[in-house]
Design a protein around this motif. Structure first.
Motif, PDB file in Angstrom:
ATOM      1  N   GLU A   1       0.815  -1.209   0.000  1.00 57.73           N
ATOM      2  CA  GLU A   1       0.000   0.000   0.000  1.00 57.73           C
ATOM      3  C   GLU A   1       0.852   1.264   0.000  1.00 57.73           C
ATOM      4  OE1 GLU A   1       0.278  -1.434   4.355  1.00 57.73           O
ATOM      5  OE2 GLU A   1       0.126  -2.290   2.333  1.00 57.73           O
ATOM      6  N   VAL A   2       2.038   1.182   0.618  1.00 57.90           N
ATOM      7  CA  VAL A   2       2.941   2.333   0.615  1.00 57.90           C
ATOM      8  C   VAL A   2       3.513   2.551  -0.782  1.00 57.90           C
ATOM      9  CG1 VAL A   2       5.103   3.260   1.521  1.00 57.90           C
ATOM     10  CG2 VAL A   2       3.513   2.084   3.060  1.00 57.90           C
ATOM     11  N   VAL A   3       3.870   1.477  -1.446  1.00 60.04           N
ATOM     12  CA  VAL A   3       4.392   1.576  -2.814  1.00 60.04           C
ATOM     13  C   VAL A   3       3.324   2.139  -3.743  1.00 60.04           C
ATOM     14  CG1 VAL A   3       5.287   0.284  -4.782  1.00 60.04           C
ATOM     15  CG2 VAL A   3       6.050  -0.302  -2.474  1.00 60.04           C
ATOM     16  N   VAL A   4       2.091   1.660  -3.602  1.00 55.73           N
ATOM     17  CA  VAL A   4       0.997   2.151  -4.447  1.00 55.73           C
ATOM     18  C   VAL A   4       0.797   3.648  -4.245  1.00 55.73           C
ATOM     19  CG1 VAL A   4      -1.490   2.050  -4.823  1.00 55.73           C
ATOM     20  CG2 VAL A   4      -0.177  -0.068  -4.595  1.00 55.73           C
ATOM     21  N   ALA A   5       0.819   4.096  -2.983  1.00 55.76           N
ATOM     22  CA  ALA A   5       0.664   5.528  -2.693  1.00 55.76           C
ATOM     23  C   ALA A   5       1.833   6.326  -3.258  1.00 55.76           C
ATOM     24  CB  ALA A   5       0.545   5.750  -1.190  1.00 55.76           C
ATOM     25  N   SER A   6       3.036   5.766  -3.189  1.00 50.87           N
ATOM     26  CA  SER A   6       4.221   6.452  -3.716  1.00 50.87           C
ATOM     27  C   SER A   6       4.135   6.607  -5.229  1.00 50.87           C
ATOM     28  CB  SER A   6       5.486   5.674  -3.331  1.00 50.87           C
ATOM     29  OG  SER A   6       5.619   5.571  -1.922  1.00 50.87           O
ATOM     30  N   VAL A   7       3.667   5.565  -5.885  1.00 55.83           N
ATOM     31  CA  VAL A   7       3.511   5.626  -7.338  1.00 55.83           C
ATOM     32  C   VAL A   7       2.469   6.662  -7.716  1.00 55.83           C
ATOM     33  CG1 VAL A   7       2.754   4.342  -9.373  1.00 55.83           C
ATOM     34  CG2 VAL A   7       4.321   3.269  -7.726  1.00 55.83           C
ATOM     35  N   ARG A   8       1.363   6.715  -6.979  1.00 56.46           N
ATOM     36  CA  ARG A   8       0.345   7.737  -7.257  1.00 56.46           C
ATOM     37  C   ARG A   8       0.938   9.134  -7.126  1.00 56.46           C
ATOM     38  NH1 ARG A   8      -3.251   4.846  -3.825  1.00 56.46           N
ATOM     39  NH2 ARG A   8      -2.923   6.478  -2.254  1.00 56.46           N
ATOM     40  N   GLU A   9       1.802   9.327  -6.141  1.00 52.22           N
ATOM     41  CA  GLU A   9       2.430  10.637  -5.950  1.00 52.22           C
ATOM     42  C   GLU A   9       3.306  11.008  -7.138  1.00 52.22           C
ATOM     43  OE1 GLU A   9       3.403  14.155  -3.613  1.00 52.22           O
ATOM     44  OE2 GLU A   9       1.739  12.741  -3.742  1.00 52.22           O
TER      45      GLU A   9
ATOM     46  N   LYS B   1      12.183  -3.047  -8.995  1.00 56.88           N
ATOM     47  CA  LYS B   1      10.943  -3.640  -9.496  1.00 56.88           C
ATOM     48  C   LYS B   1       9.863  -2.571  -9.669  1.00 56.88           C
ATOM     49  CE  LYS B   1       7.493  -7.187  -8.482  1.00 56.88           C
ATOM     50  NZ  LYS B   1       7.084  -8.286  -7.543  1.00 56.88           N
ATOM     51  N   THR B   2       9.760  -1.652  -8.714  1.00 59.64           N
ATOM     52  CA  THR B   2       8.764  -0.584  -8.813  1.00 59.64           C
ATOM     53  C   THR B   2       9.019   0.284 -10.036  1.00 59.64           C
ATOM     54  OG1 THR B   2       8.504  -0.546  -6.406  1.00 59.64           O
ATOM     55  CG2 THR B   2       7.719   1.369  -7.628  1.00 59.64           C
ATOM     56  N   ILE B   3      10.283   0.622 -10.265  1.00 58.26           N
ATOM     57  CA  ILE B   3      10.630   1.488 -11.398  1.00 58.26           C
ATOM     58  C   ILE B   3      10.345   0.788 -12.724  1.00 58.26           C
ATOM     59  CG2 ILE B   3      12.527   2.642 -12.598  1.00 58.26           C
ATOM     60  CD1 ILE B   3      13.797   3.162  -9.871  1.00 58.26           C
ATOM     61  N   THR B   4      10.730  -0.458 -12.818  1.00 56.38           N
ATOM     62  CA  THR B   4      10.636  -1.157 -14.111  1.00 56.38           C
ATOM     63  C   THR B   4       9.267  -1.762 -14.392  1.00 56.38           C
ATOM     64  OG1 THR B   4      11.494  -3.179 -13.077  1.00 56.38           O
ATOM     65  CG2 THR B   4      13.092  -1.693 -14.119  1.00 56.38           C
ATOM     66  N   GLU B   5       8.504  -2.099 -13.338  1.00 58.07           N
ATOM     67  CA  GLU B   5       7.255  -2.829 -13.552  1.00 58.07           C
ATOM     68  C   GLU B   5       5.998  -2.067 -13.161  1.00 58.07           C
ATOM     69  OE1 GLU B   5       7.401  -6.672 -11.692  1.00 58.07           O
ATOM     70  OE2 GLU B   5       9.432  -7.122 -12.428  1.00 58.07           O
ATOM     71  N   VAL B   6       6.115  -1.026 -12.348  1.00 59.06           N
ATOM     72  CA  VAL B   6       4.923  -0.354 -11.841  1.00 59.06           C
ATOM     73  C   VAL B   6       4.757   1.062 -12.390  1.00 59.06           C
ATOM     74  CG1 VAL B   6       3.625   0.308  -9.773  1.00 59.06           C
ATOM     75  CG2 VAL B   6       5.122  -1.714  -9.717  1.00 59.06           C
ATOM     76  N   LEU B   7       5.829   1.813 -12.419  1.00 61.00           N
ATOM     77  CA  LEU B   7       5.734   3.193 -12.913  1.00 61.00           C
ATOM     78  C   LEU B   7       5.333   3.229 -14.383  1.00 61.00           C
ATOM     79  CD1 LEU B   7       8.776   5.184 -11.451  1.00 61.00           C
ATOM     80  CD2 LEU B   7       6.364   5.445 -10.871  1.00 61.00           C
ATOM     81  N   SER B   8       4.550   4.222 -14.736  1.00 64.65           N
ATOM     82  CA  SER B   8       4.207   4.413 -16.145  1.00 64.65           C
ATOM     83  C   SER B   8       5.444   4.886 -16.902  1.00 64.65           C
ATOM     84  CB  SER B   8       3.099   5.467 -16.275  1.00 64.65           C
ATOM     85  OG  SER B   8       3.588   6.747 -15.900  1.00 64.65           O
ATOM     86  N   PRO B   9       5.501   4.672 -18.205  1.00 64.55           N
ATOM     87  CA  PRO B   9       6.665   5.128 -18.984  1.00 64.55           C
ATOM     88  C   PRO B   9       6.928   6.625 -18.843  1.00 64.55           C
ATOM     89  CG  PRO B   9       5.331   3.603 -20.276  1.00 64.55           C
ATOM     90  CD  PRO B   9       4.550   3.893 -19.028  1.00 64.55           C
ATOM     91  N   SER B  10       5.868   7.434 -18.788  1.00 63.96           N
ATOM     92  CA  SER B  10       6.059   8.879 -18.686  1.00 63.96           C
ATOM     93  C   SER B  10       6.633   9.264 -17.327  1.00 63.96           C
ATOM     94  CB  SER B  10       4.729   9.608 -18.927  1.00 63.96           C
ATOM     95  OG  SER B  10       3.729   9.163 -18.018  1.00 63.96           O
TER      96      SER B  10
END
Length: 437
Positions: free
Chosen positions: A221-229, A268-277
């Motif tokens: 849940e922390v990773v998801v919130a970080s990605v949203r930010e 893993k977060t950078i390569t698999e979760v973040l959008s390309p932009s």
């Protein structure tokens, strides 16, 4: 007989005073002023009588006018007295540096404008309870005003030869919130105007999401919130139409008792979760507590994610690799990505002893770093914001300086250390704090 006469004179005197106090037309403005009261908001509300020197008396043009007895005099607003600042000389130094200097998030001159309603800043925010009470349109209006003031700040920077600035992460409060988050579409035209102005003037705008952006947290849940930010910051920059130089800087984050495992989660977060932009704008930075430059450099080189080198953090948590080598390798990543390299500079406060004290940034910087490349954008992370940049301009003769934009440094800065004095040892999970806005 004499006693009766005295009583009569006494009653006449009391009657005269009573008439004076109840007839507005016969009361002097000074008498009215002495009866005025004000509410003091110290601890609890109390009333006191205003002294003569605290009250503005009406001018002759504002004398009571109107029907019988006249009307109450108009209240006059006291204009602030012009302030004359004594600006001390600076020690002249030489450098071959030809890059841009910038500051973070807040302009002290614009923020401190009086009256308060005229203050210019980009971090208006509120509490969640306020959103629940006033609705989402209220918080959106705060965001709109923040963007409007950003335009003013950019123009001020242009007028003072500053072409590099970090935008506040609170431009749009709660935009990345799981429940109350919202799209920035409502502010699209205004955001586009910011980008157009920045491009026209050749200004670079960057962002630094806060310390709660933890890409390597073991909690999903922390990773998801970080990605949203990060996606929120990316959306803001995309709607501004900003180019590749407008990056988002984050620290490695906490170590969670296992630095190697945490770095794998970051990857893993950078390569698999973040959008390309969002990934295209992502930049990592060494911190002073958990991840030094040597810890992050291999990951940055593997993923082609640029590394921002922070001189102050490196001094507190040095790498096994010398700064000159780190900068060389980091700049190679910036070059491959076609992005203008940037670094961070700050100094510890005079008198700082403990690590917690040394982490606190000084009001200004007294010199440029030895290993600073000539062509580099350097973010000055100092408490005095734009004043720290202007002082370096004066010291090194980098740019012309408007004297009316200068403010003197705090005289107590050399003796007062504002850093925390905790003697407790830091645990492995300690997260380095993000630079204050």
């Amino acid at each position: 007989m004499l006693f009766g006469l005295a009583i009569a004179l006494r009653l006449r005197s009391v009657s005269s005073r009573t008439q004076l106090m109840t007839t507005p037309a016969r009361r002097s403005s000074r008498f009215q002023a002495r009866e005025a009261t004000a509410v003091l908001k110290v601890g609890e509300k109390r009333k006191r009588t205003l002294s003569d020197d605290e009250v503005e008396y009406p001018s002759q043009a504002e004398a009571p006018i109107g029907g019988p007895g006249g009307t109450k005099a108009l209240k006059k607003t006291r204009l602030p007295e012009p302030t004359t600042y004594v600006i001390p000389d600076v020690l002249k130094k030489e450098t071959t540096f030809k890059g841009r200097l910038g500051y973070a998030c807040l302009n002290t001159i614009l923020r401190n404008k009086k009256p308060a309603k005229d203050a210019v800043f980009c971090s208006r925010t509120c509490r969640l309870d306020t959103i629940k009470k006033n609705g989402i349109d209220y918080v959106k209006d705060l965001g709109r005003k923040n963007v409007e003031d950003l335009l003013t700040m950019i123009q001020w920077n242009e007028d003072n030869h500053i072409k590099f600035m970090r935008m506040s992460s609170e431009m749009f409060p709660f935009a990345s919130h799981a429940v109350y988050g919202y799209s920035l579409d409502y502010c699209a035209p205004l955001l586009a105007s910011v980008g157009e102005l920045a491009k026209k003037l050749g200004h670079r705008l960057t962002a630094h999401p806060g310390q709660y952006t933890q890409l390597g947290s073991p909690k999903p849940e922390v990773v998801v919130a970080s990605v949203r930010e990060l996606e929120y910051h990316c959306e803001m920059m995309d709607r501004m139409g900003l180019g590749v130089d407008s990056v988002m800087i984050v620290h490695g984050g906490g170590m969670y008792d296992d630095k190697t495992a945490t770095l794998l989660r970051v990857k893993k977060t950078i390569t698999e979760v973040l959008s390309p932009s969002a990934r295209a704008r992502l930049v990592l930075e060494n911190d002073e507590m958990c991840y030094n430059a040597a810890d992050l450099l291999p990951l940055c080189e593997e993923l082609d994610v640029p590394l921002v080198f922070d001189y102050h953090h490196d001094a507190l948590f040095p790498s096994s690799i010398p700064p000159s080598e780190i900068i060389k390798r980091a700049n190679a990543i910036w070059a491959r990505r076609g992005i203008k390299p940037k670094q961070h500079l700050s100094e510890q406060r005079p008198g700082a002893v403990t690590l917690m004290e040394r982490r606190a940034h000084a009001d200004r910087c007294e010199s440029l770093p030895v290993d600073l490349p000539d062509d580099m954008d350097l973010m000055i992370e100092a408490k005095d914001k734009e004043q720290a940049v202007l002082q370096l301009y004066r010291m090194y003769g980098l740019c012309a300086v408007n004297h009316e934009s200068l403010r003197p440094p705090d005289e107590n800065q050399t003796t007062a250390t504002k850093g925390r004095k905790s003697s407790k040892k830091q645990t492995k999970n300690t997260q380095g704090g993000e630079e204050d806005e």
